[in-house]
Design an enzyme around this catalytic site. Structure first.
Site, PDB file in Angstrom:
ATOM      1  N   TYR A  77       0.828  -1.212   0.000  1.00  0.00           N
ATOM      2  CA  TYR A  77       0.000   0.000   0.000  1.00  0.00           C
ATOM      3  C   TYR A  77       0.858   1.256   0.000  1.00  0.00           C
ATOM      4  CZ  TYR A  77      -4.372  -2.470   0.105  1.00  0.00           C
ATOM      5  OH  TYR A  77      -5.434  -3.267  -0.282  1.00  0.00           O
ATOM      6  N   GLN A 111     -14.549   3.285  -7.500  1.00  0.00           N
ATOM      7  CA  GLN A 111     -13.998   2.118  -6.807  1.00  0.00           C
ATOM      8  C   GLN A 111     -12.522   2.363  -6.488  1.00  0.00           C
ATOM      9  OE1 GLN A 111     -15.381  -1.657  -9.060  1.00  0.00           O
ATOM     10  NE2 GLN A 111     -15.839   0.030 -10.435  1.00  0.00           N
ATOM     11  N   HIS A 129     -14.733   2.052  -2.011  1.00  0.00           N
ATOM     12  CA  HIS A 129     -13.726   1.111  -1.504  1.00  0.00           C
ATOM     13  C   HIS A 129     -12.637   1.796  -0.697  1.00  0.00           C
ATOM     14  CE1 HIS A 129     -15.020  -1.748  -4.990  1.00  0.00           C
ATOM     15  NE2 HIS A 129     -15.892  -1.697  -4.029  1.00  0.00           N
ATOM     16  N   CYS A 137      -6.637   3.089  12.768  1.00  0.00           N
ATOM     17  CA  CYS A 137      -6.196   2.093  13.752  1.00  0.00           C
ATOM     18  C   CYS A 137      -7.145   0.897  13.766  1.00  0.00           C
ATOM     19  CB  CYS A 137      -6.167   2.727  15.143  1.00  0.00           C
ATOM     20  SG  CYS A 137      -5.923   1.530  16.457  1.00  0.00           S
ATOM     21  N   CYS A 140      -8.777   1.132  17.854  1.00  0.00           N
ATOM     22  CA  CYS A 140      -9.746   2.182  18.230  1.00  0.00           C
ATOM     23  C   CYS A 140     -10.275   2.917  17.009  1.00  0.00           C
ATOM     24  CB  CYS A 140      -9.087   3.162  19.200  1.00  0.00           C
ATOM     25  SG  CYS A 140      -7.751   4.105  18.440  1.00  0.00           S
ATOM     26  N   CYS A 165      -0.668   2.743  16.563  1.00  0.00           N
ATOM     27  CA  CYS A 165      -1.581   3.836  16.935  1.00  0.00           C
ATOM     28  C   CYS A 165      -1.060   4.549  18.175  1.00  0.00           C
ATOM     29  CB  CYS A 165      -2.968   3.258  17.212  1.00  0.00           C
ATOM     30  SG  CYS A 165      -4.128   4.444  17.902  1.00  0.00           S
ATOM     31  N   SER A 207     -13.859  -3.234 -15.024  1.00  0.00           N
ATOM     32  CA  SER A 207     -14.123  -4.573 -15.565  1.00  0.00           C
ATOM     33  C   SER A 207     -15.482  -5.071 -15.094  1.00  0.00           C
ATOM     34  CB  SER A 207     -13.018  -5.529 -15.094  1.00  0.00           C
ATOM     35  OG  SER A 207     -12.953  -5.505 -13.668  1.00  0.00           O
ATOM     36  N   ASN A 231     -14.799   1.776 -22.226  1.00  0.00           N
ATOM     37  CA  ASN A 231     -13.740   0.808 -21.914  1.00  0.00           C
ATOM     38  C   ASN A 231     -13.111   0.335 -23.226  1.00  0.00           C
ATOM     39  OD1 ASN A 231     -12.266  -1.559 -21.087  1.00  0.00           O
ATOM     40  ND2 ASN A 231     -13.568  -1.638 -19.275  1.00  0.00           N
ATOM     41  N   PRO A 232     -11.790   0.325 -23.312  1.00  0.00           N
ATOM     42  CA  PRO A 232     -11.174  -0.151 -24.567  1.00  0.00           C
ATOM     43  C   PRO A 232     -11.351  -1.657 -24.744  1.00  0.00           C
ATOM     44  CG  PRO A 232      -9.482   0.385 -22.947  1.00  0.00           C
ATOM     45  CD  PRO A 232     -10.798   0.772 -22.348  1.00  0.00           C
TER      46      PRO A 232
HETATM   47  C1  BV8 Z   1     -18.296  -7.861   0.289  1.00  0.00           C
HETATM   48  C2  BV8 Z   1      -9.994  -1.607  -2.353  1.00  0.00           C
HETATM   49  C3  BV8 Z   1     -19.365  -9.089   1.836  1.00  0.00           C
HETATM   50  C4  BV8 Z   1      -8.736  -2.275  -1.906  1.00  0.00           C
HETATM   51  C5  BV8 Z   1     -11.314  -3.256  -3.591  1.00  0.00           C
HETATM   52  C6  BV8 Z   1     -21.236 -11.708  -5.496  1.00  0.00           C
HETATM   53  C7  BV8 Z   1     -20.778 -12.582  -6.422  1.00  0.00           C
HETATM   54  C8  BV8 Z   1     -19.435 -12.984  -6.374  1.00  0.00           C
HETATM   55  C9  BV8 Z   1     -18.537 -12.493  -5.419  1.00  0.00           C
HETATM   56  C10 BV8 Z   1     -19.002 -11.613  -4.510  1.00  0.00           C
HETATM   57  C11 BV8 Z   1     -20.340 -11.245  -4.530  1.00  0.00           C
HETATM   58  N1  BV8 Z   1     -20.530 -10.397  -3.524  1.00  0.00           N
HETATM   59  C12 BV8 Z   1     -19.349 -10.220  -2.850  1.00  0.00           C
HETATM   60  C13 BV8 Z   1     -18.397 -10.957  -3.447  1.00  0.00           C
HETATM   61  C14 BV8 Z   1     -17.022 -11.030  -3.048  1.00  0.00           C
HETATM   62  C15 BV8 Z   1     -16.194  -9.844  -3.563  1.00  0.00           C
HETATM   63  C16 BV8 Z   1     -16.158  -9.818  -5.070  1.00  0.00           C
HETATM   64  O1  BV8 Z   1     -16.857  -9.075  -5.712  1.00  0.00           O
HETATM   65  N2  BV8 Z   1     -15.274 -10.663  -5.603  1.00  0.00           N
HETATM   66  C17 BV8 Z   1     -15.069 -10.656  -7.075  1.00  0.00           C
HETATM   67  C18 BV8 Z   1     -13.599 -10.892  -7.329  1.00  0.00           C
HETATM   68  C19 BV8 Z   1     -15.913 -11.665  -7.743  1.00  0.00           C
HETATM   69  N3  BV8 Z   1     -16.693  -8.581  -3.056  1.00  0.00           N
HETATM   70  C20 BV8 Z   1     -16.287  -8.213  -1.817  1.00  0.00           C
HETATM   71  O2  BV8 Z   1     -15.559  -8.874  -1.116  1.00  0.00           O
HETATM   72  C21 BV8 Z   1     -16.823  -6.888  -1.296  1.00  0.00           C
HETATM   73  N4  BV8 Z   1     -17.272  -7.061   0.027  1.00  0.00           N
HETATM   74  O3  BV8 Z   1     -18.976  -8.374  -0.547  1.00  0.00           O
HETATM   75  O4  BV8 Z   1     -18.472  -8.034   1.593  1.00  0.00           O
HETATM   76  C22 BV8 Z   1     -19.932  -8.741   3.020  1.00  0.00           C
HETATM   77  C23 BV8 Z   1     -21.262  -8.439   2.992  1.00  0.00           C
HETATM   78  C24 BV8 Z   1     -21.858  -8.182   4.170  1.00  0.00           C
HETATM   79  C25 BV8 Z   1     -21.081  -8.249   5.317  1.00  0.00           C
HETATM   80  C26 BV8 Z   1     -19.730  -8.551   5.308  1.00  0.00           C
HETATM   81  C27 BV8 Z   1     -19.127  -8.753   4.125  1.00  0.00           C
HETATM   82  C28 BV8 Z   1     -15.707  -5.823  -1.210  1.00  0.00           C
HETATM   83  C29 BV8 Z   1     -15.181  -5.510  -2.527  1.00  0.00           C
HETATM   84  C30 BV8 Z   1     -14.141  -4.378  -2.439  1.00  0.00           C
HETATM   85  C31 BV8 Z   1     -12.725  -4.891  -2.396  1.00  0.00           C
HETATM   86  N5  BV8 Z   1     -11.768  -3.794  -2.472  1.00  0.00           N
HETATM   87  N6  BV8 Z   1     -10.469  -2.180  -3.614  1.00  0.00           N
HETATM   88  C32 BV8 Z   1      -7.553  -1.950  -2.789  1.00  0.00           C
HETATM   89  O5  BV8 Z   1      -7.717  -1.180  -3.772  1.00  0.00           O
HETATM   90  O6  BV8 Z   1      -6.488  -2.465  -2.461  1.00  0.00           O
HETATM   91  S1  BV8 Z   1     -11.861  -3.930  -5.095  1.00  0.00           S
HETATM   92  C33 BV8 Z   1     -10.729  -3.335  -6.290  1.00  0.00           C
HETATM   93  O7  BV8 Z   1     -10.788  -4.273  -7.339  1.00  0.00           O
HETATM   94  C34 BV8 Z   1     -11.062  -2.010  -6.909  1.00  0.00           C
HETATM   95  O8  BV8 Z   1     -11.538  -1.079  -5.993  1.00  0.00           O
HETATM   96  C35 BV8 Z   1     -12.108  -2.400  -7.953  1.00  0.00           C
HETATM   97  O9  BV8 Z   1     -13.375  -2.497  -7.371  1.00  0.00           O
HETATM   98  C36 BV8 Z   1     -11.653  -3.793  -8.352  1.00  0.00           C
HETATM   99  C37 BV8 Z   1     -10.886  -3.763  -9.629  1.00  0.00           C
HETATM  100  O10 BV8 Z   1     -11.822  -3.554 -10.633  1.00  0.00           O
HETATM  101  P1  BV8 Z   1     -11.625  -2.332 -11.668  1.00  0.00           P
HETATM  102  O11 BV8 Z   1     -11.463  -1.060 -10.907  1.00  0.00           O
HETATM  103  O12 BV8 Z   1     -12.675  -2.445 -12.648  1.00  0.00           O
HETATM  104  O13 BV8 Z   1     -10.177  -2.629 -12.299  1.00  0.00           O
HETATM  105  P2  BV8 Z   1      -9.712  -3.875 -13.171  1.00  0.00           P
HETATM  106  O14 BV8 Z   1      -8.251  -3.864 -13.108  1.00  0.00           O
HETATM  107  O15 BV8 Z   1     -10.448  -5.132 -12.804  1.00  0.00           O
HETATM  108  O16 BV8 Z   1     -10.187  -3.501 -14.651  1.00  0.00           O
HETATM  109  C38 BV8 Z   1      -9.689  -2.337 -15.252  1.00  0.00           C
HETATM  110  C39 BV8 Z   1     -10.611  -2.067 -16.429  1.00  0.00           C
HETATM  111  O17 BV8 Z   1     -10.193  -0.846 -17.015  1.00  0.00           O
HETATM  112  C40 BV8 Z   1     -10.560  -3.149 -17.510  1.00  0.00           C
HETATM  113  O18 BV8 Z   1     -11.876  -3.475 -17.916  1.00  0.00           O
HETATM  114  C41 BV8 Z   1      -9.787  -2.469 -18.645  1.00  0.00           C
HETATM  115  O19 BV8 Z   1     -10.252  -2.904 -19.889  1.00  0.00           O
HETATM  116  C42 BV8 Z   1     -10.137  -1.013 -18.410  1.00  0.00           C
HETATM  117  N7  BV8 Z   1      -9.154  -0.049 -18.914  1.00  0.00           N
HETATM  118  C43 BV8 Z   1      -7.805  -0.188 -19.030  1.00  0.00           C
HETATM  119  N8  BV8 Z   1      -7.269   0.966 -19.525  1.00  0.00           N
HETATM  120  C44 BV8 Z   1      -8.298   1.840 -19.696  1.00  0.00           C
HETATM  121  C45 BV8 Z   1      -9.501   1.197 -19.288  1.00  0.00           C
HETATM  122  N9  BV8 Z   1     -10.700   1.797 -19.336  1.00  0.00           N
HETATM  123  C46 BV8 Z   1     -10.723   3.069 -19.825  1.00  0.00           C
HETATM  124  N10 BV8 Z   1      -9.610   3.763 -20.215  1.00  0.00           N
HETATM  125  C47 BV8 Z   1      -8.389   3.182 -20.178  1.00  0.00           C
HETATM  126  N11 BV8 Z   1      -7.320   3.861 -20.580  1.00  0.00           N
HETATM  127 ZN    ZN Z   2      -5.881   2.944  18.217  1.00  0.00          ZN
END
Ligand code: BV8
Ligand code: ZN
Length: 264
Positions: A77, A111, A129, A137, A140, A165, A207, A231-232
């Site tokens: 990070y 996101q 996100h 922390c 706390c 913390c 995506s 999206n490309p």
């Molecule tokens: C939760 C922060 C539950 C951290 C992130 C239902 C079905 C299946 C799975 C699940 C479901 N519900 C929940 C899940 C599980 C999970 C999930 O979705 N898994 C996926 C893999 C299937 N979801 C979770 O865990 C979520 N929490 O559900 O909690 C819960 C419920 C109640 C109580 C307790 C718990 C939490 C999800 C958030 C995780 N954190 N980020 C960090 O950044 O380190 S997610 C992170 O990945 C990003 O924030 C973003 O959301 C994701 C990446 O996706 P994109 O941003 O779209 O990026 P990516 O690289 O994939 O794609 C890039 C795109 O850009 C491509 O399409 C490309 O073509 C395009 N591109 C490239 N160049 C360009 C362009 N577009 C335009 N111009 C360009 N030049």
């Molecule tokens: Zn603390």
């Protein structure tokens, strides 16, 4: 821009979209990592590099990875934060900031954990996100302020023990939502509410795989909004959106603003 983007000739913007945007009162935009890619910030799809080369981003962005190896994850990070601090918003970020001034009710949902939308001039950005700039922390939950400036890191990054913390001594964690963690309540409610009431929904640089963020597009479709993907590359949304624009947001979004609001 050596990656052939310069030679890309974009087709004229779909007239239905221009008409809908000019008539719209409520417009919602959802962005993903793709909008920051032209600023040099790697997407989640891009292969990790340096120390994290052998890891999948979605693996590292979990509570279990942090529990298992906090120095590796905190180092990741800090490396991402340094990359974002060294980056600049691109024309896509700026076009969205401009759009906010051209539409009565504009909601920007992201996101992304970077601050490039804000640095481009966007305000009230709904971060689903979390944000790299808001660590807190684990004990706390008190906020933690990063040292000013860009963290000194070797090119490939390094392991860094997370700070402690000052109030309770517990470990500080990145201010982001990890996989398996629920989204922040109010931002999610705000995103849902705006999406259910919008006339035009733009899905940019995502995506559309990660839930529940990706489901916003379906809520917009159910609400009868004109939905657009920029999206490309192909995504699962291609089949369901009204207009799918194949191109980089850094080129398509400025063109969209120019053609919709000429002289703006
Ligand atoms: C939760 C922060 C539950 C951290 C992130 C239902 C079905 C299946 C799975 C699940 C479901 N519900 C929940 C899940 C599980 C999970 C999930 O979705 N898994 C996926 C893999 C299937 N979801 C979770 O865990 C979520 N929490 O559900 O909690 C819960 C419920 C109640 C109580 C307790 C718990 C939490 C999800 C958030 C995780 N954190 N980020 C960090 O950044 O380190 S997610 C992170 O990945 C990003 O924030 C973003 O959301 C994701 C990446 O996706 P994109 O941003 O779209 O990026 P990516 O690289 O994939 O794609 C890039 C795109 O850009 C491509 O399409 C490309 O073509 C395009 N591109 C490239 N160049 C360009 C362009 N577009 C335009 N111009 C360009 N030049
Ligand atoms: Zn603390």
């Amino acid at each position: 821009m050596g990656n052939g983007l310069r030679t890309l000739v974009l087709p004229a913007v779909d007239a239905r979209l221009i008409e809908a945007l000019r008539a719209a009162t409520r417009v919602v935009v959802l962005t993903g990592a793709g909008v920051s890619s032209e600023s040099g910030v790697p997407t989640f799809r891009d292969r990790q590099s340096g120390l994290w080369e052998t890891f999948d981003a979605a693996e590292l962005a979990t509570p279990s990875a942090y529990a298992r190896d906090p120095a590796l994850v905190w180092g990741w990070y800090e490396w991402r934060r340094a990359t974002v601090l060294a980056a600049q918003p691109n024309a896509g970020h700026r076009a969205l900031a401009a759009m906010a001034g051209l539409v009565p009710q504009f909601t920007l949902i992201t996101q992304n954990v970077d601050d490039l939308h804000e640095r481009a001039g966007s305000s009230c950005v709904v971060h689903l996100h979390g944000e790299l700039s808001r660590p807190y922390c684990e004990g706390c939950r008190q906020g933690y302020a990063h040292a000013p400036g860009v963290p000194e890191l070797p090119p490939g990054g390094k392991r860094i023990e997370p700070p402690r913390c000052a109030a309770c001594g517990a470990r500080i964690r990145p201010g982001v939502v990890w996989f398996g963690e629920s989204l922040p309540h109010l931002p999610w409610l705000a995103a849902l509410e705006a999406t259910r009431a919008c006339e035009v929904f733009l899905c940019c640089g995502t995506s559309a795989v990660v839930q529940p963020a990706a489901s916003l597009a379906n809520f917009a479709i159910d609400a009868g909004a004109l939905t657009v993907q920029v999206n490309p590359n192909q995504t699962d949304l291609d089949a369901s959106v009204t207009v799918a624009i194949r191109g980089p947001t850094g080129m398509v979004l400025p063109q969209l603003v120019r053609e919709t609001w000429p002289g703006a």
